[in-house]
Design a protein around this motif. Structure first.
Motif, PDB file in Angstrom:
ATOM      1  N   UNK A 241      33.464  46.619  37.411  1.00  0.00           N
ATOM      2  CA  UNK A 241      32.756  45.423  37.880  1.00  0.00           C
ATOM      3  C   UNK A 241      33.033  45.180  39.365  1.00  0.00           C
ATOM      4  N   UNK A 242      34.266  45.412  39.782  1.00  0.00           N
ATOM      5  CA  UNK A 242      34.631  45.261  41.186  1.00  0.00           C
ATOM      6  C   UNK A 242      33.830  46.229  42.050  1.00  0.00           C
ATOM      7  N   UNK A 243      33.720  47.474  41.614  1.00  0.00           N
ATOM      8  CA  UNK A 243      32.975  48.458  42.396  1.00  0.00           C
ATOM      9  C   UNK A 243      31.497  48.082  42.492  1.00  0.00           C
ATOM     10  N   UNK A 244      30.944  47.520  41.428  1.00  0.00           N
ATOM     11  CA  UNK A 244      29.542  47.092  41.463  1.00  0.00           C
ATOM     12  C   UNK A 244      29.330  45.982  42.481  1.00  0.00           C
ATOM     13  N   UNK A 245      30.285  45.060  42.580  1.00  0.00           N
ATOM     14  CA  UNK A 245      30.165  43.982  43.569  1.00  0.00           C
ATOM     15  C   UNK A 245      30.251  44.535  44.988  1.00  0.00           C
ATOM     16  N   UNK A 246      31.123  45.507  45.209  1.00  0.00           N
ATOM     17  CA  UNK A 246      31.215  46.121  46.533  1.00  0.00           C
ATOM     18  C   UNK A 246      29.923  46.853  46.886  1.00  0.00           C
ATOM     19  N   UNK A 247      29.312  47.479  45.907  1.00  0.00           N
ATOM     20  CA  UNK A 247      28.033  48.145  46.143  1.00  0.00           C
ATOM     21  C   UNK A 247      26.948  47.136  46.483  1.00  0.00           C
ATOM     22  N   UNK A 248      26.940  45.986  45.814  1.00  0.00           N
ATOM     23  CA  UNK A 248      25.962  44.939  46.112  1.00  0.00           C
ATOM     24  C   UNK A 248      26.112  44.472  47.561  1.00  0.00           C
TER      25      UNK A 248
ATOM     26  N   UNK B 105      29.334  47.482  51.045  1.00  0.00           N
ATOM     27  CA  UNK B 105      30.579  47.773  51.747  1.00  0.00           C
ATOM     28  C   UNK B 105      31.010  49.200  51.414  1.00  0.00           C
ATOM     29  N   UNK B 106      31.149  50.073  52.396  1.00  0.00           N
ATOM     30  CA  UNK B 106      31.632  51.422  52.104  1.00  0.00           C
ATOM     31  C   UNK B 106      33.038  51.380  51.511  1.00  0.00           C
ATOM     32  N   UNK B 107      33.231  52.071  50.407  1.00  0.00           N
ATOM     33  CA  UNK B 107      34.548  52.077  49.775  1.00  0.00           C
ATOM     34  C   UNK B 107      34.756  53.408  49.079  1.00  0.00           C
ATOM     35  N   UNK B 108      36.029  53.736  48.868  1.00  0.00           N
ATOM     36  CA  UNK B 108      36.419  54.923  48.112  1.00  0.00           C
ATOM     37  C   UNK B 108      37.349  54.450  47.009  1.00  0.00           C
ATOM     38  N   UNK B 109      36.852  54.461  45.795  1.00  0.00           N
ATOM     39  CA  UNK B 109      37.629  54.009  44.656  1.00  0.00           C
ATOM     40  C   UNK B 109      38.262  55.185  43.930  1.00  0.00           C
ATOM     41  N   UNK B 110      39.547  55.075  43.683  1.00  0.00           N
ATOM     42  CA  UNK B 110      40.286  56.102  42.955  1.00  0.00           C
ATOM     43  C   UNK B 110      40.497  55.600  41.529  1.00  0.00           C
ATOM     44  N   UNK B 111      39.917  56.277  40.562  1.00  0.00           N
ATOM     45  CA  UNK B 111      40.030  55.825  39.181  1.00  0.00           C
ATOM     46  C   UNK B 111      41.438  56.082  38.654  1.00  0.00           C
TER      47      UNK B 111
END
Length: 323
Positions: A71-78, A81-87
């Motif tokens: 959910x956090x990554x979806x908000x950043x995409x909205x 904001x460029x981000x690199x998420x490490x699962x």
């Protein structure tokens, strides 16, 4: 490979922030709440979000765990904001911000976050190493999750040195004590007092404490956040006090992160420290005027500074040798 970024932020304990209000907090009662705001949270993420508003190419690096992490990554995409998420295993934390309407008081409930293993920490830092080759600044901001000790700070400092970037540390507790060799450190008065183990009630005590931190860490700059009183800029050559920018208080969440972001934005354009700090104070005031960790716009910022957003955007970062 992502697009090159002038700033890379590291958020090792990200959060999904929800903000809402209640008429009155009453123990044991069922309290009817307002509709919540849900925003990305965590120190480095907040810094990156403000830099994004200011037009500074920024990459947010963070671990993401479970449903909340997605959910956090979806908000950043909205927010684009460029981000690199490490699962990573587990579940990203929630943070709750509750305003009691009867008193105007704000309450913050901050959960500890999911544990981060040494291997997963290494994976996050590998992303910084790979994606930060053109960065002028690396920002380590926010709390540390379970499983991560304060020795991550010197690890990030060695990494930023290898990249040729300046390290900015906004941390507390043991992490603040480990900020040796950082370019800029931004504690609050409370964080500095806890670190030094003594009260810092007067401006003289606060400046002396900031200068002690400066000497102990070898940092170039200590920006001491004094809340509604503004900031103290402490360098090896002097001290400057800047007042806060006046504005309506809606929520104090993220104000310190906005301060850091504004300072970095100014420095990347070759501004002197005082001018950059004034932009940081304007960003902090704009952040305080928003609900929870919702983000202000460039137009909102014009109410707090005569530096217009289109004057901030553009150009490449300056790698200055001195403040």
């Amino acid at each position: 490979m992502l697009a090159s970024s002038d700033v890379v932020t590291i958020t090792l304990n990200p959060a999904l922030d929800d903000s809402f209000s209640v008429p009155r907090l009453i123990p044991g009662n069922k309290m009817r709440c307002s509709s919540p705001r849900i925003d990305p949270g965590g120190g480095g993420i907040n810094v990156a979000r403000v830099l994004h508003v200011l037009g500074i190419p920024t990459l947010a690096v963070l671990p993401m765990a479970g449903h909340i992490g997605r959910a956090l990554s979806e908000l950043l995409e909205i927010e684009r904001l460029p981000f690199a998420g490490v699962e990573v295993p587990g579940e990203t934390r929630l943070s709750h911000h509750v305003t009691e309407l009867e008193t105007g008081l704000e309450y913050r409930f901050v959960l500890p976050g999911t544990a981060l293993s040494r291997t997963d920490l290494d994976r996050c830092l590998q992303v910084v190493r790979r994606e930060g080759r053109h960065a002028a600044y690396v920002v380590l901001s926010g709390s540390l999750p379970p499983g991560v000790s304060a020795d991550v700070v010197p690890r990030v400092r060695c990494l930023s040195d290898a990249l040729g970037a300046r390290l900015v540390v906004d941390a507390s507790g043991g992490a603040l004590a480990q900020a040796h060799g950082a370019y800029l450190i931004k504690p609050s008065v409370r964080e500095l007092a806890e670190h030094l183990g003594r009260d810092l009630d007067t401006i003289a005590e606060q400046v002396a404490g900031a200068r002690q931190l400066l000497g102990a860490t070898g940092a170039n700059v200590v920006v001491l956040s004094r809340g509604h009183l503004g900031v103290a800029l402490v360098t090896p050559t002097g001290t400057q006090l800047l007042p806060a920018v006046a504005g309506d208080l809606v929520s104090g969440v993220g104000a310190g992160d906005a301060l850091v972001a504004g300072i970095i934005a100014g420095l990347t354009h070759g501004w002197d420290l005082a001018r950059a700090a004034r932009l940081g104070l304007a960003c902090s005031a704009a952040m305080i005027a928003t609900a929870g960790t919702s983000m202000f716009s460039r137009d909102d910022l014009t109410a707090f500074t005569d530096v217009l957003p289109d004057q901030i955007v553009g150009g490449r970062p300056a790698r200055l040798d001195a403040v």
